[in-house]
Write a protein that holds these residues in place. Sequence first.
Motif, PDB file in Angstrom:
ATOM      1  N   UNK A  89     -35.095 -57.270 140.624  1.00  0.00           N
ATOM      2  CA  UNK A  89     -35.333 -57.037 139.196  1.00  0.00           C
ATOM      3  C   UNK A  89     -34.180 -56.242 138.608  1.00  0.00           C
ATOM      4  N   UNK A  90     -33.858 -56.574 137.372  1.00  0.00           N
ATOM      5  CA  UNK A  90     -32.783 -55.870 136.666  1.00  0.00           C
ATOM      6  C   UNK A  90     -33.347 -54.598 136.051  1.00  0.00           C
ATOM      7  N   UNK A  91     -32.707 -53.471 136.329  1.00  0.00           N
ATOM      8  CA  UNK A  91     -33.159 -52.198 135.788  1.00  0.00           C
ATOM      9  C   UNK A  91     -32.790 -52.102 134.305  1.00  0.00           C
ATOM     10  N   UNK A  92     -33.567 -51.329 133.566  1.00  0.00           N
ATOM     11  CA  UNK A  92     -33.342 -51.239 132.118  1.00  0.00           C
ATOM     12  C   UNK A  92     -32.054 -50.500 131.787  1.00  0.00           C
ATOM     13  N   UNK A  93     -31.778 -49.426 132.514  1.00  0.00           N
ATOM     14  CA  UNK A  93     -30.561 -48.660 132.234  1.00  0.00           C
ATOM     15  C   UNK A  93     -29.336 -49.430 132.699  1.00  0.00           C
ATOM     16  N   UNK A  94     -28.259 -49.361 131.913  1.00  0.00           N
ATOM     17  CA  UNK A  94     -27.026 -50.050 132.273  1.00  0.00           C
ATOM     18  C   UNK A  94     -25.840 -49.355 131.615  1.00  0.00           C
ATOM     19  N   UNK A  95     -24.644 -49.626 132.121  1.00  0.00           N
ATOM     20  CA  UNK A  95     -23.414 -49.178 131.458  1.00  0.00           C
ATOM     21  C   UNK A  95     -23.091 -50.197 130.361  1.00  0.00           C
ATOM     22  N   UNK A  96     -22.802 -49.696 129.147  1.00  0.00           N
ATOM     23  CA  UNK A  96     -22.590 -50.596 128.013  1.00  0.00           C
ATOM     24  C   UNK A  96     -21.283 -50.271 127.283  1.00  0.00           C
ATOM     25  N   UNK A  97     -20.896 -51.201 126.395  1.00  0.00           N
ATOM     26  CA  UNK A  97     -19.670 -51.085 125.583  1.00  0.00           C
ATOM     27  C   UNK A  97     -18.425 -51.035 126.470  1.00  0.00           C
ATOM     28  N   UNK A  98     -18.387 -51.880 127.479  1.00  0.00           N
ATOM     29  CA  UNK A  98     -17.263 -51.909 128.418  1.00  0.00           C
ATOM     30  C   UNK A  98     -16.254 -52.979 128.019  1.00  0.00           C
ATOM     31  N   UNK A  99     -15.021 -52.802 128.498  1.00  0.00           N
ATOM     32  CA  UNK A  99     -13.963 -53.792 128.278  1.00  0.00           C
ATOM     33  C   UNK A  99     -13.315 -54.141 129.606  1.00  0.00           C
ATOM     34  N   UNK A 100     -13.998 -54.927 130.454  1.00  0.00           N
ATOM     35  CA  UNK A 100     -13.413 -55.279 131.750  1.00  0.00           C
ATOM     36  C   UNK A 100     -12.177 -56.152 131.579  1.00  0.00           C
ATOM     37  N   UNK A 101     -11.233 -55.969 132.481  1.00  0.00           N
ATOM     38  CA  UNK A 101     -10.024 -56.788 132.468  1.00  0.00           C
ATOM     39  C   UNK A 101     -10.373 -58.243 132.744  1.00  0.00           C
ATOM     40  N   UNK A 102      -9.622 -59.161 132.141  1.00  0.00           N
ATOM     41  CA  UNK A 102      -9.799 -60.594 132.384  1.00  0.00           C
ATOM     42  C   UNK A 102      -8.942 -61.076 133.541  1.00  0.00           C
ATOM     43  N   UNK A 103      -8.244 -60.158 134.196  1.00  0.00           N
ATOM     44  CA  UNK A 103      -7.369 -60.514 135.302  1.00  0.00           C
ATOM     45  C   UNK A 103      -8.169 -61.143 136.438  1.00  0.00           C
ATOM     46  N   UNK A 104      -7.671 -62.249 136.976  1.00  0.00           N
ATOM     47  CA  UNK A 104      -8.322 -62.864 138.136  1.00  0.00           C
ATOM     48  C   UNK A 104      -7.901 -62.120 139.398  1.00  0.00           C
ATOM     49  N   UNK A 105      -8.816 -62.072 140.353  1.00  0.00           N
ATOM     50  CA  UNK A 105      -8.566 -61.333 141.588  1.00  0.00           C
ATOM     51  C   UNK A 105      -9.417 -61.931 142.690  1.00  0.00           C
ATOM     52  N   UNK A 106      -8.969 -61.787 143.949  1.00  0.00           N
ATOM     53  CA  UNK A 106      -9.759 -62.267 145.081  1.00  0.00           C
ATOM     54  C   UNK A 106     -10.862 -61.287 145.451  1.00  0.00           C
ATOM     55  N   UNK A 107     -10.837 -60.081 144.905  1.00  0.00           N
ATOM     56  CA  UNK A 107     -11.842 -59.082 145.243  1.00  0.00           C
ATOM     57  C   UNK A 107     -13.124 -59.334 144.450  1.00  0.00           C
ATOM     58  N   UNK A 108     -14.145 -58.536 144.720  1.00  0.00           N
ATOM     59  CA  UNK A 108     -15.422 -58.668 144.007  1.00  0.00           C
ATOM     60  C   UNK A 108     -15.375 -58.036 142.616  1.00  0.00           C
ATOM     61  N   UNK A 109     -14.257 -57.429 142.245  1.00  0.00           N
ATOM     62  CA  UNK A 109     -13.975 -56.847 140.924  1.00  0.00           C
ATOM     63  C   UNK A 109     -14.695 -55.535 140.637  1.00  0.00           C
ATOM     64  N   UNK A 110     -15.877 -55.338 141.151  1.00  0.00           N
ATOM     65  CA  UNK A 110     -16.592 -54.093 140.909  1.00  0.00           C
ATOM     66  C   UNK A 110     -17.027 -53.524 142.247  1.00  0.00           C
ATOM     67  N   UNK A 111     -16.923 -52.196 142.404  1.00  0.00           N
ATOM     68  CA  UNK A 111     -17.333 -51.512 143.633  1.00  0.00           C
ATOM     69  C   UNK A 111     -18.093 -50.244 143.251  1.00  0.00           C
ATOM     70  N   UNK A 112     -19.067 -49.890 144.065  1.00  0.00           N
ATOM     71  CA  UNK A 112     -19.795 -48.641 143.845  1.00  0.00           C
ATOM     72  C   UNK A 112     -20.230 -48.065 145.182  1.00  0.00           C
TER      73      UNK A 112
END
Length: 450
Positions: free
Chosen positions: A16-39
Amino acid sequence: MVSVVRVSKFRHVFGEELQEKFEDLRPSTLSSESTLIKSNGTNIVFPWESGGAGVLAVFAMSEIGRIAPSHPFIKGHAGNILDYEFNPFNDFQLLSCGDDSTLKLWDIPEGGLTSDLTIPRVTLHGHGKKVTLLNFHPSAAFLCASASFDKSIKVWNIENGSPALEISNINDVILSLQWSPIGRSIGYTTRDKYVRVSDPRTGRNVFETLAHDGSKPSKMGWIAEDTIVTCGFSKMNDRQVSVWDLRNHSAPIKLVNVDQGSGVLYPFYDPDTKILFVAGKGDGNIRYYEVVGDNQYMYYIEAFRSNVPCRGVSFIPKRKVNTDSCEIMKAVKLTNNTIDLVSFKVPRRSETFQDDIYPDCVCGEPSMSTTEWLGGADREPKRAPIKQIENSSAHAELHIQATPQMHAQQGHKSVNEYEKELNEARALIKRQQQRIAELEAQLESKTKLE
Protein backbone atom coordinates in the motif's frame (compact mmCIF):
# COMPACT_ATOMS: atom_id res chain seq x y z
CA MET A 1 -10.81 -33.51 -6.70
CA VAL A 2 -9.72 -31.56 -3.63
CA SER A 3 -7.54 -28.51 -4.37
CA VAL A 4 -4.58 -27.99 -2.11
CA VAL A 5 -3.85 -24.43 -1.03
CA ARG A 6 -0.15 -23.72 -0.62
CA VAL A 7 0.64 -22.97 3.01
CA SER A 8 2.75 -19.85 3.52
CA LYS A 9 2.76 -17.00 6.04
CA PHE A 10 3.58 -14.60 3.18
CA ARG A 11 0.84 -15.71 0.76
CA HIS A 12 -1.28 -12.65 1.59
CA VAL A 13 1.41 -9.93 1.68
CA PHE A 14 -0.06 -6.70 0.32
CA GLY A 15 1.48 -3.41 -0.72
CA GLU A 16 0.00 0.00 0.00
CA GLU A 17 1.12 3.52 -0.77
CA LEU A 18 1.53 5.65 2.34
CA GLN A 19 -0.18 9.04 2.45
CA GLU A 20 2.92 11.03 3.35
CA LYS A 21 5.33 11.71 0.49
CA PHE A 22 8.08 14.07 -0.67
CA GLU A 23 6.53 16.65 -3.02
CA ASP A 24 7.47 19.53 -5.36
CA LEU A 25 10.58 17.71 -6.59
CA ARG A 26 12.56 18.25 -9.79
CA PRO A 27 14.29 14.94 -10.56
CA SER A 28 16.89 14.95 -13.31
CA THR A 29 15.82 13.51 -16.68
CA LEU A 30 19.28 12.00 -17.13
CA SER A 31 19.22 8.32 -18.06
CA SER A 32 21.27 5.99 -15.89
CA GLU A 33 21.80 2.26 -15.35
CA SER A 34 21.22 2.69 -11.61
CA THR A 35 17.86 2.59 -9.82
CA LEU A 36 18.02 6.44 -9.63
CA ILE A 37 16.80 6.65 -6.05
CA LYS A 38 18.41 5.19 -2.90
CA SER A 39 17.46 5.31 0.76
CA ASN A 40 18.93 3.87 3.95
CA GLY A 41 15.83 4.71 5.97
CA THR A 42 17.58 7.74 7.51
CA ASN A 43 18.32 9.70 4.33
CA ILE A 44 17.17 9.55 0.74
CA VAL A 45 19.05 10.60 -2.43
CA PHE A 46 18.29 11.13 -6.13
CA PRO A 47 19.63 13.37 -8.96
CA TRP A 48 18.20 16.91 -9.12
CA GLU A 49 17.55 18.77 -12.37
CA SER A 50 20.14 21.54 -12.51
CA GLY A 51 20.71 22.37 -16.16
CA GLY A 52 24.45 22.01 -15.62
CA ALA A 53 26.85 19.69 -13.85
CA GLY A 54 25.47 16.95 -11.65
CA VAL A 55 23.52 17.86 -8.51
CA LEU A 56 22.30 15.41 -5.87
CA ALA A 57 19.30 16.00 -3.65
CA VAL A 58 19.77 14.44 -0.21
CA PHE A 59 16.88 14.71 2.24
CA ALA A 60 16.49 13.36 5.74
CA MET A 61 13.46 11.05 5.91
CA SER A 62 12.12 13.38 8.60
CA GLU A 63 11.84 16.15 5.95
CA ILE A 64 8.97 14.33 4.23
CA GLY A 65 6.44 16.77 2.75
CA ARG A 66 6.88 19.72 0.39
CA ILE A 67 10.50 20.50 -0.44
CA ALA A 68 11.44 24.16 -0.83
CA PRO A 69 13.28 25.10 -4.06
CA SER A 70 15.97 26.72 -1.90
CA HIS A 71 16.84 23.39 -0.24
CA PRO A 72 20.63 22.78 -0.24
CA PHE A 73 22.20 20.13 -2.47
CA ILE A 74 25.43 18.22 -3.13
CA LYS A 75 27.32 20.00 -5.92
CA GLY A 76 30.81 18.59 -6.14
CA HIS A 77 31.12 16.67 -9.43
CA ALA A 78 32.29 18.33 -12.64
CA GLY A 79 29.90 16.24 -14.76
CA ASN A 80 26.70 14.28 -14.50
CA ILE A 81 26.34 12.02 -11.45
CA LEU A 82 25.47 8.48 -12.54
CA ASP A 83 25.24 6.45 -9.33
CA TYR A 84 25.41 6.85 -5.55
CA GLU A 85 25.30 4.51 -2.56
CA PHE A 86 24.90 5.08 1.14
CA ASN A 87 27.60 3.44 3.24
CA PRO A 88 25.77 0.41 4.76
CA PHE A 89 27.79 0.89 7.97
CA ASN A 90 27.32 4.66 8.32
CA ASP A 91 23.92 6.20 7.60
CA PHE A 92 25.52 9.63 7.15
CA GLN A 93 28.03 8.81 4.41
CA LEU A 94 27.25 8.78 0.71
CA LEU A 95 29.51 7.68 -2.16
CA SER A 96 28.86 9.10 -5.63
CA CYS A 97 30.38 8.69 -9.11
CA GLY A 98 29.90 10.12 -12.56
CA ASP A 99 31.11 11.51 -15.86
CA ASP A 100 34.22 13.08 -14.32
CA SER A 101 35.70 9.57 -13.73
CA THR A 102 35.88 10.07 -9.94
CA LEU A 103 34.23 8.65 -6.86
CA LYS A 104 33.49 11.07 -4.02
CA LEU A 105 32.60 10.25 -0.41
CA TRP A 106 30.35 12.78 1.35
CA ASP A 107 29.62 13.29 5.04
CA ILE A 108 25.90 14.10 5.46
CA PRO A 109 25.01 16.09 8.59
CA GLU A 110 22.57 14.40 10.96
CA GLY A 111 19.15 15.91 10.36
CA GLY A 112 19.92 16.76 6.72
CA LEU A 113 21.81 19.40 4.74
CA THR A 114 21.67 22.98 5.97
CA SER A 115 23.86 24.39 3.17
CA ASP A 116 25.20 23.21 -0.17
CA LEU A 117 27.81 20.47 0.20
CA THR A 118 30.68 21.03 -2.24
CA ILE A 119 33.76 19.50 -0.59
CA PRO A 120 33.87 15.69 -0.29
CA ARG A 121 35.56 13.77 2.51
CA VAL A 122 37.52 11.71 -0.02
CA THR A 123 37.94 11.79 -3.81
CA LEU A 124 38.99 8.56 -5.50
CA HIS A 125 40.86 8.63 -8.83
CA GLY A 126 41.68 5.57 -10.94
CA HIS A 127 39.14 4.95 -13.70
CA GLY A 128 39.97 6.15 -17.21
CA LYS A 129 36.38 6.90 -18.24
CA LYS A 130 33.07 7.77 -16.60
CA VAL A 131 32.07 5.67 -13.59
CA THR A 132 28.53 4.35 -13.90
CA LEU A 133 27.81 1.96 -11.00
CA LEU A 134 28.71 1.52 -7.32
CA ASN A 135 28.11 -1.20 -4.74
CA PHE A 136 29.42 -1.45 -1.17
CA HIS A 137 30.68 -4.76 0.21
CA PRO A 138 28.03 -6.32 2.49
CA SER A 139 30.42 -7.30 5.32
CA ALA A 140 33.75 -5.46 5.10
CA ALA A 141 33.98 -1.85 6.24
CA PHE A 142 34.85 0.82 3.64
CA LEU A 143 35.22 -1.57 0.70
CA CYS A 144 33.36 -0.71 -2.50
CA ALA A 145 33.20 -1.90 -6.11
CA SER A 146 32.77 0.45 -9.07
CA ALA A 147 32.11 -0.13 -12.77
CA SER A 148 33.27 2.19 -15.52
CA PHE A 149 33.01 2.78 -19.26
CA ASP A 150 36.70 1.83 -19.34
CA LYS A 151 35.31 -1.76 -19.09
CA SER A 152 36.77 -2.48 -15.70
CA ILE A 153 35.52 -3.10 -12.18
CA LYS A 154 37.66 -1.71 -9.39
CA VAL A 155 37.48 -2.72 -5.73
CA TRP A 156 38.34 0.31 -3.58
CA ASN A 157 39.88 0.50 -0.15
CA ILE A 158 38.28 3.81 0.78
CA GLU A 159 40.39 4.24 3.91
CA ASN A 160 43.59 4.62 1.89
CA GLY A 161 41.89 6.09 -1.18
CA SER A 162 43.16 3.55 -3.69
CA PRO A 163 41.89 0.63 -5.78
CA ALA A 164 42.92 -2.62 -4.09
CA LEU A 165 41.84 -4.97 -6.90
CA GLU A 166 40.62 -4.81 -10.48
CA ILE A 167 38.63 -7.01 -12.85
CA SER A 168 39.72 -5.90 -16.30
CA ASN A 169 38.92 -8.82 -18.64
CA ILE A 170 35.50 -7.36 -19.50
CA ASN A 171 34.62 -6.97 -23.17
CA ASP A 172 31.55 -4.72 -23.06
CA VAL A 173 29.77 -1.98 -21.11
CA ILE A 174 28.61 -3.03 -17.62
CA LEU A 175 24.87 -2.62 -16.96
CA SER A 176 24.50 -3.83 -13.36
CA LEU A 177 26.83 -4.65 -10.49
CA GLN A 178 26.33 -6.37 -7.13
CA TRP A 179 28.36 -8.16 -4.46
CA SER A 180 27.27 -11.65 -3.43
CA PRO A 181 25.49 -12.00 -0.03
CA ILE A 182 28.73 -12.54 1.93
CA GLY A 183 30.95 -10.62 -0.50
CA ARG A 184 32.99 -13.47 -1.91
CA SER A 185 32.10 -12.68 -5.54
CA ILE A 186 30.88 -9.84 -7.76
CA GLY A 187 28.07 -10.37 -10.27
CA TYR A 188 27.46 -8.14 -13.27
CA THR A 189 25.59 -7.99 -16.57
CA THR A 190 26.97 -6.46 -19.75
CA ARG A 191 25.66 -5.09 -23.03
CA ASP A 192 26.59 -8.35 -24.83
CA LYS A 193 23.56 -9.93 -23.01
CA TYR A 194 25.72 -12.02 -20.66
CA VAL A 195 25.71 -12.31 -16.89
CA ARG A 196 29.01 -13.09 -15.19
CA VAL A 197 30.23 -13.76 -11.69
CA SER A 198 33.88 -13.09 -10.85
CA ASP A 199 36.10 -13.65 -7.83
CA PRO A 200 37.79 -10.24 -7.50
CA ARG A 201 40.63 -11.63 -5.36
CA THR A 202 41.73 -13.96 -8.16
CA GLY A 203 40.23 -12.16 -11.17
CA ARG A 204 38.71 -15.46 -12.33
CA ASN A 205 35.21 -15.78 -13.79
CA VAL A 206 33.31 -18.47 -11.86
CA PHE A 207 30.09 -18.21 -13.89
CA GLU A 208 29.21 -16.94 -17.36
CA THR A 209 26.10 -17.43 -19.46
CA LEU A 210 23.79 -15.68 -21.91
CA ALA A 211 21.20 -14.18 -19.58
CA HIS A 212 18.44 -13.05 -21.98
CA ASP A 213 18.16 -12.98 -25.79
CA GLY A 214 16.67 -9.50 -26.07
CA SER A 215 18.75 -6.44 -26.91
CA LYS A 216 17.50 -4.23 -24.05
CA PRO A 217 19.51 -3.96 -20.80
CA SER A 218 19.46 -6.82 -18.29
CA LYS A 219 19.96 -6.49 -14.52
CA MET A 220 21.06 -8.98 -11.87
CA GLY A 221 20.84 -9.65 -8.15
CA TRP A 222 21.62 -12.41 -5.67
CA ILE A 223 19.33 -14.92 -3.95
CA ALA A 224 22.10 -16.95 -2.28
CA GLU A 225 25.86 -17.31 -2.54
CA ASP A 226 25.39 -19.89 -5.32
CA THR A 227 22.19 -18.48 -6.87
CA ILE A 228 21.58 -15.32 -8.91
CA VAL A 229 18.52 -13.75 -10.49
CA THR A 230 18.46 -11.77 -13.74
CA CYS A 231 15.81 -9.54 -15.31
CA GLY A 232 15.82 -8.93 -19.05
CA PHE A 233 13.99 -9.37 -22.35
CA SER A 234 13.33 -12.22 -24.77
CA LYS A 235 13.80 -11.96 -28.53
CA MET A 236 10.08 -11.16 -28.76
CA ASN A 237 10.55 -8.37 -26.17
CA ASP A 238 8.79 -10.24 -23.37
CA ARG A 239 10.11 -9.10 -20.01
CA GLN A 240 11.64 -12.04 -18.16
CA VAL A 241 12.92 -13.07 -14.74
CA SER A 242 15.44 -15.93 -14.65
CA VAL A 243 17.07 -17.70 -11.69
CA TRP A 244 20.47 -19.35 -12.16
CA ASP A 245 22.43 -21.92 -10.18
CA LEU A 246 26.13 -20.99 -10.44
CA ARG A 247 26.96 -24.69 -10.71
CA ASN A 248 24.94 -25.00 -13.94
CA HIS A 249 25.68 -22.71 -16.88
CA SER A 250 23.37 -24.44 -19.39
CA ALA A 251 19.88 -23.30 -18.36
CA PRO A 252 18.07 -21.32 -15.65
CA ILE A 253 16.42 -23.22 -12.83
CA LYS A 254 13.41 -20.90 -13.21
CA LEU A 255 12.24 -18.70 -16.10
CA VAL A 256 9.21 -16.41 -15.81
CA ASN A 257 7.79 -14.43 -18.72
CA VAL A 258 6.38 -11.36 -16.95
CA ASP A 259 4.69 -9.30 -19.68
CA GLN A 260 5.47 -7.21 -22.77
CA GLY A 261 6.23 -3.96 -20.98
CA SER A 262 9.06 -1.75 -22.20
CA GLY A 263 10.61 -0.64 -18.90
CA VAL A 264 13.80 -2.27 -17.62
CA LEU A 265 13.14 -4.55 -14.63
CA TYR A 266 15.26 -4.58 -11.45
CA PRO A 267 15.30 -7.46 -8.92
CA PHE A 268 15.33 -6.89 -5.12
CA TYR A 269 15.58 -9.98 -2.91
CA ASP A 270 14.80 -10.06 0.81
CA PRO A 271 16.60 -13.07 2.37
CA ASP A 272 14.67 -12.71 5.64
CA THR A 273 11.28 -13.44 4.08
CA LYS A 274 12.64 -15.11 0.91
CA ILE A 275 10.57 -12.76 -1.22
CA LEU A 276 11.79 -11.49 -4.59
CA PHE A 277 10.45 -8.04 -5.56
CA VAL A 278 10.61 -7.01 -9.22
CA ALA A 279 10.10 -3.36 -10.22
CA GLY A 280 10.58 -1.60 -13.53
CA LYS A 281 11.40 1.92 -14.63
CA GLY A 282 8.30 3.41 -16.23
CA ASP A 283 6.03 0.97 -14.37
CA GLY A 284 3.56 1.65 -11.62
CA ASN A 285 3.63 -1.97 -10.48
CA ILE A 286 5.94 -3.89 -8.13
CA ARG A 287 5.53 -7.67 -8.43
CA TYR A 288 6.67 -10.06 -5.77
CA TYR A 289 7.36 -13.80 -5.59
CA GLU A 290 8.07 -16.18 -2.73
CA VAL A 291 11.20 -18.32 -3.23
CA VAL A 292 10.70 -21.76 -1.67
CA GLY A 293 13.20 -23.94 -3.57
CA ASP A 294 10.83 -26.81 -4.46
CA ASN A 295 10.31 -28.11 -8.01
CA GLN A 296 8.51 -24.83 -8.92
CA TYR A 297 11.25 -22.87 -7.12
CA MET A 298 9.20 -19.69 -6.62
CA TYR A 299 5.56 -18.64 -6.62
CA TYR A 300 3.91 -15.40 -7.69
CA ILE A 301 2.22 -13.73 -4.72
CA GLU A 302 0.75 -10.43 -5.89
CA ALA A 303 1.62 -7.02 -7.30
CA PHE A 304 1.40 -3.56 -5.86
CA ARG A 305 -0.37 -1.59 -8.58
CA SER A 306 -0.33 2.13 -9.28
CA ASN A 307 -1.32 4.29 -12.24
CA VAL A 308 1.66 6.57 -11.55
CA PRO A 309 4.79 5.33 -13.37
CA CYS A 310 8.08 5.46 -11.50
CA ARG A 311 11.39 6.92 -12.63
CA GLY A 312 13.23 4.65 -10.21
CA VAL A 313 12.67 2.49 -7.15
CA SER A 314 14.65 0.83 -4.35
CA PHE A 315 14.11 -0.59 -0.85
CA ILE A 316 15.23 0.57 2.59
CA PRO A 317 17.14 -1.70 5.03
CA LYS A 318 15.06 -4.16 7.06
CA ARG A 319 16.05 -2.52 10.40
CA LYS A 320 14.06 0.55 9.34
CA VAL A 321 10.68 -1.11 8.75
CA ASN A 322 7.70 -0.62 11.07
CA THR A 323 7.23 -3.89 12.96
CA ASP A 324 4.17 -2.51 14.80
CA SER A 325 2.20 -2.64 11.54
CA CYS A 326 3.73 -6.00 10.44
CA GLU A 327 5.64 -4.20 7.68
CA ILE A 328 8.24 -6.53 6.13
CA MET A 329 9.63 -4.24 3.40
CA LYS A 330 9.35 -0.60 2.34
CA ALA A 331 10.07 0.78 -1.12
CA VAL A 332 10.89 4.35 -2.14
CA LYS A 333 9.46 5.22 -5.54
CA LEU A 334 10.60 8.27 -7.55
CA THR A 335 8.02 9.81 -9.90
CA ASN A 336 8.12 12.96 -12.02
CA ASN A 337 7.69 15.26 -9.01
CA THR A 338 7.28 13.13 -5.86
CA ILE A 339 8.83 10.35 -3.82
CA ASP A 340 6.16 7.86 -2.77
CA LEU A 341 6.63 5.31 0.02
CA VAL A 342 5.19 1.83 -0.58
CA SER A 343 4.77 -0.42 2.46
CA PHE A 344 4.53 -4.22 2.17
CA LYS A 345 2.76 -5.85 5.11
CA VAL A 346 1.68 -9.25 6.39
CA PRO A 347 -1.95 -8.99 7.60
CA ARG A 348 -2.21 -10.05 11.27
CA ARG A 349 -4.99 -9.47 13.79
CA SER A 350 -2.75 -9.55 16.84
CA GLU A 351 -1.09 -6.31 17.94
CA THR A 352 1.84 -8.12 19.60
CA PHE A 353 5.25 -8.45 17.95
CA GLN A 354 5.13 -11.18 15.28
CA ASP A 355 8.49 -12.89 15.74
CA ASP A 356 7.76 -15.57 13.11
CA ILE A 357 8.04 -13.00 10.29
CA TYR A 358 11.05 -11.15 11.73
CA PRO A 359 14.19 -13.30 11.95
CA ASP A 360 17.44 -11.60 13.02
CA CYS A 361 18.27 -9.00 10.39
CA VAL A 362 21.40 -7.24 9.15
CA CYS A 363 22.30 -4.73 11.84
CA GLY A 364 24.49 -2.17 10.05
CA GLU A 365 27.81 -3.13 11.67
CA PRO A 366 30.75 -4.47 9.64
CA SER A 367 31.80 -8.01 10.42
CA MET A 368 35.41 -7.50 9.28
CA SER A 369 37.89 -4.93 7.98
CA THR A 370 38.99 -4.36 4.41
CA THR A 371 42.41 -5.79 5.32
CA GLU A 372 40.82 -9.01 6.57
CA TRP A 373 38.79 -9.43 3.39
CA LEU A 374 41.80 -8.74 1.18
CA GLY A 375 43.64 -11.40 3.19
CA GLY A 376 41.07 -14.01 2.14
CA ALA A 377 38.44 -13.85 4.91
CA ASP A 378 34.73 -14.24 4.16
CA ARG A 379 32.12 -13.55 6.82
CA GLU A 380 28.36 -13.27 6.88
CA PRO A 381 26.93 -9.79 7.52
CA LYS A 382 26.31 -9.21 11.23
CA ARG A 383 22.74 -9.80 12.35
CA ALA A 384 20.74 -8.96 15.46
CA PRO A 385 17.12 -9.24 16.67
CA ILE A 386 15.15 -6.55 14.86
CA LYS A 387 13.60 -5.25 18.10
CA GLN A 388 17.10 -4.46 19.44
CA ILE A 389 18.12 -2.43 16.39
CA GLU A 390 14.79 -1.12 15.08
CA ASN A 391 15.27 2.39 13.64
CA SER A 392 18.90 2.43 14.77
CA SER A 393 21.55 4.36 12.83
CA ALA A 394 24.88 2.98 11.63
CA HIS A 395 27.96 5.03 12.58
CA ALA A 396 31.15 3.23 11.49
CA GLU A 397 34.09 5.66 11.62
CA LEU A 398 36.28 6.21 8.57
CA HIS A 399 39.99 6.54 9.36
CA ILE A 400 41.86 7.99 6.41
CA GLN A 401 45.28 6.44 5.92
CA ALA A 402 47.75 8.59 3.99
CA THR A 403 49.50 6.59 1.27
CA PRO A 404 52.17 7.40 -1.32
CA GLN A 405 49.45 7.30 -3.96
CA MET A 406 47.36 9.86 -2.10
CA HIS A 407 50.37 12.12 -1.63
CA ALA A 408 51.09 11.77 -5.32
CA GLN A 409 47.54 12.80 -6.13
CA GLN A 410 47.75 15.79 -3.81
CA GLY A 411 51.25 17.07 -4.50
CA HIS A 412 52.49 15.70 -7.80
CA LYS A 413 49.55 15.79 -10.15
CA SER A 414 49.85 15.54 -13.91
CA VAL A 415 48.89 18.43 -16.19
CA ASN A 416 45.63 16.65 -17.05
CA GLU A 417 44.79 16.24 -13.36
CA TYR A 418 45.44 19.94 -12.68
CA GLU A 419 43.29 20.89 -15.70
CA LYS A 420 40.49 18.60 -14.51
CA GLU A 421 40.52 20.10 -11.00
CA LEU A 422 40.62 23.60 -12.47
CA ASN A 423 37.58 22.84 -14.66
CA GLU A 424 35.78 21.37 -11.63
CA ALA A 425 36.48 24.55 -9.66
CA ARG A 426 35.29 26.77 -12.52
CA ALA A 427 32.09 24.74 -12.87
CA LEU A 428 31.51 25.02 -9.14
CA ILE A 429 32.01 28.81 -9.21
CA LYS A 430 29.57 29.07 -12.14
CA ARG A 431 26.92 27.13 -10.23
CA GLN A 432 27.43 29.31 -7.16
CA GLN A 433 27.13 32.47 -9.28
CA GLN A 434 23.87 31.17 -10.76
CA ARG A 435 22.59 30.42 -7.28
CA ILE A 436 23.54 33.93 -6.08
CA ALA A 437 21.63 35.42 -9.03
CA GLU A 438 18.57 33.28 -8.20
CA LEU A 439 18.62 34.36 -4.56
CA GLU A 440 19.08 38.03 -5.46
CA ALA A 441 16.07 37.83 -7.83
CA GLN A 442 13.96 36.13 -5.15
CA LEU A 443 14.98 38.73 -2.58
CA GLU A 444 14.19 41.61 -4.94
CA SER A 445 10.78 40.10 -5.76
CA LYS A 446 9.93 39.61 -2.08
CA THR A 447 11.07 43.16 -1.22
CA LYS A 448 8.74 44.63 -3.88
CA LEU A 449 5.79 42.62 -2.54
CA GLU A 450 6.39 43.87 0.98
